[in-house]
Design a protein around this motif. Structure first.
Motif, short mmCIF file in Angstrom:
data_model
loop_
_atom_site.label_atom_id
_atom_site.label_comp_id
_atom_site.label_asym_id
_atom_site.label_seq_id
_atom_site.Cartn_x
_atom_site.Cartn_y
_atom_site.Cartn_z
N ARG A 13 0.83 -1.20 0.00
CA ARG A 13 0.00 0.00 0.00
C ARG A 13 0.87 1.25 0.00
O ARG A 13 0.62 2.20 -0.74
N ALA A 14 1.91 1.26 0.82
CA ALA A 14 2.80 2.42 0.89
C ALA A 14 3.41 2.73 -0.47
O ALA A 14 3.44 3.89 -0.90
N VAL A 15 3.90 1.71 -1.14
CA VAL A 15 4.49 1.91 -2.47
C VAL A 15 3.43 2.40 -3.45
O VAL A 15 3.66 3.34 -4.21
N ASN A 16 2.25 1.78 -3.44
CA ASN A 16 1.18 2.18 -4.35
C ASN A 16 0.73 3.62 -4.12
O ASN A 16 0.27 4.29 -5.04
N GLU A 17 0.86 4.11 -2.90
CA GLU A 17 0.48 5.49 -2.57
C GLU A 17 1.62 6.48 -2.81
O GLU A 17 1.48 7.67 -2.57
N GLY A 18 2.77 5.98 -3.28
CA GLY A 18 3.89 6.86 -3.61
C GLY A 18 4.88 7.12 -2.50
O GLY A 18 5.76 7.96 -2.63
N HIS A 19 4.77 6.39 -1.39
CA HIS A 19 5.72 6.57 -0.29
C HIS A 19 7.02 5.84 -0.58
O HIS A 19 7.06 4.90 -1.35
N GLN A 20 8.09 6.29 0.06
CA GLN A 20 9.37 5.62 -0.06
C GLN A 20 9.50 4.58 1.03
O GLN A 20 9.04 4.78 2.16
N LEU A 21 10.13 3.47 0.69
CA LEU A 21 10.48 2.46 1.69
C LEU A 21 11.99 2.50 1.87
O LEU A 21 12.73 2.70 0.92
N ALA A 22 12.43 2.31 3.10
CA ALA A 22 13.86 2.29 3.38
C ALA A 22 14.22 0.98 4.07
O ALA A 22 13.39 0.36 4.72
#
Length: 82
Positions: A13-22
């Motif tokens: 969901r985070a990736v689909n919403e445009g957030h960065q993952l670290a």
């Protein structure tokens, strides 16, 4: 192996919403207390899992405990691990 830090639905969901993952390593060790091979294992194992789950490898990394930037860690994280 299961990494407790990975939550498939929230990471997708985070990736689909445009957030960065670290990255934060696979099992959260103190990076100053492990050797080069273990550092590479920690980073590559999490990268491979993230690639399988969300289709990308994190560009950023935060060290566990906010510490561990000794010369060994610095060199490994600023050069290619493979």
């Amino acid at each position: 192996m299961t990494c407790p830090a990975i939550n498939r639905s929230s990471d997708e969901r985070a990736v689909n919403e445009g957030h960065q993952l670290a990255s934060h390593t696979w099992s959260h060790p103190n990076m100053t207390k492990i050797n080069r091979e273990e550092i590479i294992y920690q980073m590559k194992t999490l990268e491979n899992a993230m690639r399988k789950i969300v289709g990308l490898v994190p560009r950023y990394m935060r060290l566990p405990f906010g510490e561990g930037f000794n010369n060994q860690v610095k060199i490994l994280l600023t050069t290619s691990l493979w």
